[in-house]
Every structure is written in structure tokens, then in C-alpha cells.
Design an enzyme around this catalytic site. Structure first.
Site, PDB file in Angstrom:
ATOM      1  N   TYR A 193     108.864  33.095  86.882  1.00 34.64           N
ATOM      2  CA  TYR A 193     108.905  32.024  87.878  1.00 34.64           C
ATOM      3  C   TYR A 193     109.438  32.571  89.199  1.00 34.64           C
ATOM      4  O   TYR A 193     108.858  32.327  90.266  1.00 34.64           O
ATOM      5  CB  TYR A 193     109.767  30.859  87.404  1.00 34.64           C
ATOM      6  CG  TYR A 193     109.895  29.787  88.469  1.00 34.64           C
ATOM      7  CD1 TYR A 193     108.801  29.011  88.826  1.00 34.64           C
ATOM      8  CD2 TYR A 193     111.100  29.580  89.137  1.00 34.64           C
ATOM      9  CE1 TYR A 193     108.900  28.050  89.823  1.00 34.64           C
ATOM     10  CE2 TYR A 193     111.210  28.624  90.129  1.00 34.64           C
ATOM     11  CZ  TYR A 193     110.111  27.861  90.470  1.00 34.64           C
ATOM     12  OH  TYR A 193     110.211  26.920  91.470  1.00 34.64           O
ATOM     13  N   LYS A 226     107.532  32.903  92.971  1.00 36.29           N
ATOM     14  CA  LYS A 226     108.048  32.362  94.225  1.00 36.29           C
ATOM     15  C   LYS A 226     108.389  33.467  95.226  1.00 36.29           C
ATOM     16  O   LYS A 226     108.313  33.247  96.434  1.00 36.29           O
ATOM     17  CB  LYS A 226     109.251  31.455  93.953  1.00 36.29           C
ATOM     18  CG  LYS A 226     108.868  30.140  93.279  1.00 36.29           C
ATOM     19  CD  LYS A 226     107.870  29.343  94.121  1.00 36.29           C
ATOM     20  CE  LYS A 226     107.572  27.982  93.523  1.00 36.29           C
ATOM     21  NZ  LYS A 226     106.641  27.184  94.364  1.00 36.29           N
ATOM     22  N   GLY A 266     106.455  13.811  92.548  1.00 39.74           N
ATOM     23  CA  GLY A 266     107.498  14.652  93.114  1.00 39.74           C
ATOM     24  C   GLY A 266     107.410  14.875  94.612  1.00 39.74           C
ATOM     25  O   GLY A 266     107.152  13.954  95.393  1.00 39.74           O
ATOM     26  N   THR A 275     113.072  16.149  90.185  1.00 37.13           N
ATOM     27  CA  THR A 275     111.695  15.688  90.037  1.00 37.13           C
ATOM     28  C   THR A 275     111.307  15.901  88.574  1.00 37.13           C
ATOM     29  O   THR A 275     112.169  16.074  87.723  1.00 37.13           O
ATOM     30  CB  THR A 275     110.741  16.493  90.942  1.00 37.13           C
ATOM     31  OG1 THR A 275     110.763  17.868  90.526  1.00 37.13           O
ATOM     32  CG2 THR A 275     111.144  16.394  92.411  1.00 37.13           C
ATOM     33  N   GLU A 276     110.009  15.955  88.289  1.00 37.25           N
ATOM     34  CA  GLU A 276     109.532  16.257  86.940  1.00 37.25           C
ATOM     35  C   GLU A 276     109.606  17.749  86.625  1.00 37.25           C
ATOM     36  O   GLU A 276     109.240  18.181  85.532  1.00 37.25           O
ATOM     37  CB  GLU A 276     108.079  15.790  86.780  1.00 37.25           C
ATOM     38  CG  GLU A 276     107.888  14.283  86.884  1.00 37.25           C
ATOM     39  CD  GLU A 276     106.425  13.887  86.795  1.00 37.25           C
ATOM     40  OE1 GLU A 276     105.563  14.798  86.728  1.00 37.25           O
ATOM     41  OE2 GLU A 276     106.132  12.682  86.798  1.00 37.25           O
ATOM     42  N   SER A 311     110.850  28.439  97.116  1.00 37.94           N
ATOM     43  CA  SER A 311     112.011  28.060  96.316  1.00 37.94           C
ATOM     44  C   SER A 311     113.140  29.028  96.612  1.00 37.94           C
ATOM     45  O   SER A 311     112.900  30.180  97.031  1.00 37.94           O
ATOM     46  CB  SER A 311     111.667  28.117  94.825  1.00 37.94           C
ATOM     47  OG  SER A 311     112.824  27.969  94.019  1.00 37.94           O
TER      48      SER A 311
END
Length: 251
Positions: free
Chosen positions: A151, A155, A13, A186-187, A138
């Protein structure tokens, strides 16, 4: 001597793309991550461009982080750029249904991992009186969205830490920047959805998301600025994204 950059989460990534971009700028690269084979593949790929040092550790393991950084040969301990990229999301559930295991993983990697690596590298930068730390945050650290809870909290912590680091390190010659991406293909979503490739692919359908290379190009630009310039915070979004929850999907 060429400058040296350490990139965490370099096996895939944004981290991998950043290692490639900085290598093109002439940096020697310390590629850090948990997947030995991928790091060695990246070392072979970049070997014709620059010197590459694979460094195998999990950012969640503070003893492993300290040992790995301390074990670097003397000629690799002058670290000019640290890219704290390692991070991920686990699950997408309302707070009342969240998994404690998922919460631990996000806080351990996204917050504590950033702290562990920074704690090990900052003294090396202080010795030389210069350095540049780039934390990958993010848009989720700027705006909370439904089911993002922990999450987003992790961040938001990266955002607060970046600001605090910039203040605390102001007299050391170490610059601190923060890059806050929106949707990047990305992953990331595959990890969030526990390997459900179909669900993960749906996140990026109907519009053009950012690519890992877009973020890497931005990081390369940030570190190429003159010594008196610091791009302290950058929010980077795909053109189809206006906020965490507003997206122009043609589906």
C-alpha cells in the site's frame, strides 16, 4: 458555461464528499465509480444544485475507462478538474505473508487506475489549453509503516507520478496537485480488514480523525485559487496525528 469536474471513486468517502463540495462551488460533476445505485443516488441528491453525469466504470479496466470517457457527450468533454480519488488498501500483513491478490488490487487501482483515467482525460484538457488534476495520495506515500509495504509503495508511486506529471505538463496549461491525507474515517479500514467492522472502527477510536468533508473542503479550496497559483502538495492530518505511526489516542 459552468466548469466541469470529474471525480473518480465518487460513490463513497472522499470522492462523494468532493463531488458535493465542488457542486456547491458551481461545478458540473461527472461522478465516476463502480456502484451504479450509489452514483444515481448522488445524482438525485445534487440534481437541484448542479448538473450531474454518472459514469460507470472500474478504473482497473483500461478499455472500460477509455470507452467511458470517449462516450461522454460533447458538452461534457471539456473537463476542467480531474480528481483521481479512486483507491484503497487491502490487508495489513508483513511482506512475507502478503496476499498476491491484495497486492494486485492495490497496484491496479491506486497506480494503474490513476494512469488510465489521466491518460484518457489529459488530451481533452490539452485541447482547451487548461485543466487541473488533483491526485489523492496519502501520508503512506511519504512515510513507510510496518505492514504497509505494498500500500505504501502504491502511494509512493502516486507521489512520484504527481511530481512527474507536473513536470511533463508544465507547458500545457494543466496544473497538477497532490493531496496527502492522514487518518480519515471512511470505508477505507473496512475494506482493508475485509469487512471486519469492529476492527475497522477501532482504527478511529480514542481521537478525532479527519472526515471525508475535510479533504473535500481542501480540494475545493485548491481548485478555487487563481490561475497563477498551484498548491502543488498538501499533507493534511488530524490534530491528534503527528506521523504515520505517532498518534495521540485517549484510550
Amino acid at each position: 458555461m459552468a466548469k466541469t469536474a470529474l471525480v473518480t471513486g465518487a460513490s463513497s468517502g472522499i470522492g462523494r464528499a468532493t463531488a458535493v463540495a465542488l457542486a456547491k462551488q458551481g461545478y458540473r460533476i461527472i461522478v465516476a465509480g463502480r456502484r451504479k445505485e450509489r452514483l444515481e443516488e448522488l445524482q438525485q441528491e445534487l440534481g437541484g444544485t448542479t448538473n450531474v453525469m454518472p459514469l460507470l466504470f472500474d478504473v482497473r479496466d483500461k478499455e472500460a475507462v477509455q470507452y467511458a470517457i470517449a462516450s461522454l457527450p460533447a458538452e461534457w468533454q471539456q473537463i476542467d478538474v480531474l480528481v483521481n480519488n479512486a483507491g484503497n488498501a487491502h490487508g495489513l500483513a508483513p511482506i512475507q505473508e502478503g496476499s498476491l491478490q491484495d497486492w494486485d488490487a492495490m497496484l491496479d487501482i491506486n497506480v494503474k487506475g490513476l494512469l488510465y483515467v489521466s491518460h484518457a482525460v489529459i488530451p481533452l484538457m490539452q485541447k482547451q489549453g487548461s485543466g487541473h488534476i488533483i491526485n489523492i495520495g496519502s501520508i503512506a506515500g511519504k512515510e513507510v509503516y510496518a505492514n504497509g509495504n505494498v500500500y505504501c509503495a502504491s502511494k509512493f508511486a502516486v507521489d512520484a507520478l504527481s511530481k512527474a506529471m507536473r513536470i511533463d505538463l508544465i507547458e500545457t496549461g494543466i496544473k497538477v496537485s497532490e493531496v496527502n491525507p492522514g487518518l480519515v474515517e471512511t470505508e477505507f479500514s473496512e475494506v482493508r480488514f475485509k469487512g471486519d467492522k469492529e476492527r475497522a472502527a477501532g482504527v478511529y477510536q480514542g481521537y478525532q480523525p479527519l472526515l471525508a468533508e475535510d479533504i473535500a473542503d481542501l480540494i475545493a479550496f485548491i481548485v478555487s485559487r487563481p490561475a497563477h497559483v498551484n498548491l502543488a502538495e498538501v499533507l493534511i492530518l488530524p490534530a491528534a496525528q503527528a506521523s504515520s505511526t505517532v498518534l495521540n489516542k485517549k484510550v
